[in-house]
Design a protein around this motif. Sequence first.
Motif, PDB file in Angstrom:
ATOM      1  N   THR A   1       0.854  -1.187   0.000  1.00  0.00           N
ATOM      2  CA  THR A   1       0.000   0.000   0.000  1.00  0.00           C
ATOM      3  C   THR A   1       0.899   1.250   0.000  1.00  0.00           C
ATOM      4  O   THR A   1       0.632   2.226  -0.699  1.00  0.00           O
ATOM      5  CB  THR A   1      -0.886   0.003   1.264  1.00  0.00           C
TER       6      THR A   1
ATOM      7  N   ASP B   1       9.401  -6.424   5.355  1.00  0.00           N
ATOM      8  CA  ASP B   1       9.561  -7.762   4.785  1.00  0.00           C
ATOM      9  C   ASP B   1      11.024  -8.173   4.808  1.00  0.00           C
ATOM     10  O   ASP B   1      11.921  -7.325   4.767  1.00  0.00           O
ATOM     11  CB  ASP B   1       9.094  -7.776   3.320  1.00  0.00           C
TER      12      ASP B   1
ATOM     13  N   ARG C   1       6.893 -11.318   6.014  1.00  0.00           N
ATOM     14  CA  ARG C   1       6.991 -10.255   7.005  1.00  0.00           C
ATOM     15  C   ARG C   1       7.957 -10.645   8.118  1.00  0.00           C
ATOM     16  O   ARG C   1       7.979 -11.788   8.550  1.00  0.00           O
ATOM     17  CB  ARG C   1       5.621  -9.974   7.630  1.00  0.00           C
TER      18      ARG C   1
HETATM   19  C1  WT7 Z   1       2.569  -6.830   1.847  1.00  0.00           C
HETATM   20  C2  WT7 Z   1       1.856  -5.557   1.464  1.00  0.00           C
HETATM   21  C3  WT7 Z   1       0.596  -4.588  -2.817  1.00  0.00           C
HETATM   22  C4  WT7 Z   1      -0.612  -5.193  -3.093  1.00  0.00           C
HETATM   23  C5  WT7 Z   1      -1.346  -6.004  -2.114  1.00  0.00           C
HETATM   24  C6  WT7 Z   1      -0.916  -6.015  -0.702  1.00  0.00           C
HETATM   25  C7  WT7 Z   1       3.144  -8.836   0.791  1.00  0.00           C
HETATM   26  C8  WT7 Z   1       2.706  -8.255  -1.632  1.00  0.00           C
HETATM   27  C9  WT7 Z   1       3.978  -9.687  -2.661  1.00  0.00           C
HETATM   28  C10 WT7 Z   1       4.723 -10.543  -3.536  1.00  0.00           C
HETATM   29  C11 WT7 Z   1       5.687 -11.530  -1.651  1.00  0.00           C
HETATM   30  C12 WT7 Z   1       4.149  -9.865  -1.270  1.00  0.00           C
HETATM   31  C13 WT7 Z   1       4.360  -8.254   1.506  1.00  0.00           C
HETATM   32  C14 WT7 Z   1       4.034  -6.778   1.575  1.00  0.00           C
HETATM   33  N1  WT7 Z   1       3.340  -8.954  -0.657  1.00  0.00           N
HETATM   34  N2  WT7 Z   1       3.078  -8.698  -2.833  1.00  0.00           N
HETATM   35  N3  WT7 Z   1       4.615 -10.471  -4.870  1.00  0.00           N
HETATM   36  N4  WT7 Z   1       5.567 -11.444  -2.976  1.00  0.00           N
HETATM   37  N5  WT7 Z   1       5.005 -10.777  -0.762  1.00  0.00           N
HETATM   38  O1  WT7 Z   1      -0.746  -4.731  -0.159  1.00  0.00           O
HETATM   39  O2  WT7 Z   1      -1.837  -4.934   2.070  1.00  0.00           O
HETATM   40  O3  WT7 Z   1      -0.041  -3.222   1.665  1.00  0.00           O
HETATM   41  O4  WT7 Z   1       0.496  -5.685   1.791  1.00  0.00           O
HETATM   42  O5  WT7 Z   1       2.078  -7.916   1.050  1.00  0.00           O
HETATM   43  O6  WT7 Z   1       4.445  -8.806   2.778  1.00  0.00           O
HETATM   44  O7  WT7 Z   1       4.722  -6.092   2.597  1.00  0.00           O
HETATM   45  P1  WT7 Z   1      -0.570  -4.574   1.393  1.00  0.00           P
END
Ligand code: WT7
Length: 671
Positions: free
Chosen positions: A441, A525, A540
Amino acid sequence: MSSNEMNGTVFAPDNDLSENAYVSSFEQYEELYQKSIESPQTFWGEIAKQFHWETEANPKDFFSYNFDTQKGPIFTKWMTGASTNLSFNLLDRNVKNGLADQVAYYWEGNHPDDYSRITYKKLLQEVCRFANVLKSHGVQRGDTVSIYMPMVLELPIAMLACARIGAIHSIVFAGFSSDSLADRIDDCKAKVLITCDGAWRGEKPLEIKAICDEAMEKAAKLGHQVSKCIVVAHLNRVTPGCVKAAETIKSTPWNDDRDVWWNDEMEEAEAACYPEWMAAEDPLFMLYTSGSTGKPKGVLHTTAGYLLYASTTFKNVFDYKPGDIYWCTADIGWITGHTYVVYGPLANGASSVMFEGTPFFPDNDRYWQVVDKYKVNQLYTAPTAIRALMKFGDEPVLRHNLTSLRILGSVGEPINPEAWLWYYRKIGKGKCSIVDTFWQTETGGHVITPLPGATKMKPGSATFPFFGVKPSLLDENGVEVVGEGEGYLVFSQPWPGIMRTIYNNHPRYEETYFSKFPGYYCTGDGARRDADGYLWITGRIDDKLNVSGHLMSTAEIEAVLTEHKKVSESAVVSRPHPIKGECLYCFITPNQNEVFDKTLVNELKKLVRERIGPFAQPDVIQHAPGLPKTRSGKIMRRILRKIAINDRNVGDTSTLADESIVDQLFANRPE
Ligand code: WT7
């Protein structure tokens, strides 16, 4: 196959795909990447030329930032001096460039008989009309507007209407509870709330307006009253099959002093509205994301940088070409929907599918049916959906022609190699590139991702940074890990799309993202770099967990559980889950003389649903007569994580104040 065994396997992009792609070789990617890092101003300045700027950026102040709390306040500024308007760039500019009659969205409803479409010209008119409606209710530049809506066309219309008049939209995913919505309405002091009477999710009715009424009452108790609630009548346009069921929904609850119907308001509204010219760093929207406390954290994105970044990532990562049909299955209520259902695609004049339904209704082939129906070229979805669909085998896939597909996207959590390979072979038939896009986000758009025509893929790796993004891996002491190794994933300079602040709480912004390692934005992460330089997100490493791609914090859930009058203490950990990725496993210590029983478990589950939303419901709630703590009272979560997966290999327990608690907790496991 574990990701380790997969390390050696690389999948090259299809030749045709590569040859025709915007970025068609790894060398070309590297060259562009170097340029983006070494001369950001030239790189992004060139990209900015395709958009309309009412006033130009000051060439002497195109890009400035500070990422080091020791040197002063954290800030990022792009294109100082420039002014523009997002809705003008996404709509008027495209209409002027000949896309008036091109479809912006093919809308596909919950039921396959519910569908419609909207062209760029019509979208522009509707946005202008709704912008005038907002103005007539006193919404002005800088005001905030809350939106709580399912995936209907009025949602992007409402967002762009806000952008047109310089109001800041704050969308709350329509799966959140009335409590969560109330907190968010209160936090941003929304002037207006925009919603729907209700919606269908598969065969389940959602009483959306009723939830809004509760939320508005609760927000009023917190001290903030919205002045108007604008309601889209959505239920009366569902398919005949559903109408009967619709009758079973109570008639929409209503407050004459506050509530108005969208359609009534739109009737008289003029279809033209002069855009408000916004400064480059004026806020565009905020979107709440999970924080370590219950208090919502409104991630704020601004105007010029977000436009540049959303449009550039969309174009290159999905290799979107005029005439393509693109489909992102994410709900607009999350950042993926903001950037890759609305702002990115429209900035590129794209035609998208917008989907209200679920992958399982009316049957488990719905995704493939929709891909076939619209001849989708780019499909962007989440690992949790892929894993859920894999379960049904190949037959539902084989019912449909998927040969239109060229690029497959994945987002939200690490994709396991099994799911990656199924997606690649069964959906992409071995011809499509998979873009495993890592972002948050907070990052506004993709930050680590393959480019489909340039990057050789490794299943489970998000591969390399996008243009302008400079990642590092740091060890616990903040020392950079060079070459192969693992560490905290951080970024050392801002790209245009990074968040600028937490709404009304800059100190929390600096504390959350910049205090751990001075000079770096900390993602929270972990990541590993392999011998070929590929980045693998390991998940995370803070107190956050990821359930079906929804990020939540253990502390946030614990705060809800301990609200219950019978609960003395709670500790929440994540446990791997075959479909959701991770699920919530909760340890509960009841107050003295209280019993731990089924009733308490059900009450706690209900409490979490009420306070946060159904998607946060714990999978397991176990009795913990005590928690494993160090002598200083710190809960040892690594031990709880072992108990959750029933792994007796708990490691060193010598620092525990009371070692016997571990055996008790194993004995108390409910399964
Ligand atoms: C967290 C962010 C960004 C869109 C949806 C989520 C995890 C997101 C991946 C990926 C591994 C991922 C991380 C990140 N994450 N995409 N391709 N590979 N982990 O948005 O709710 O802000 O979550 O989603 O942990 O920090 P969000």
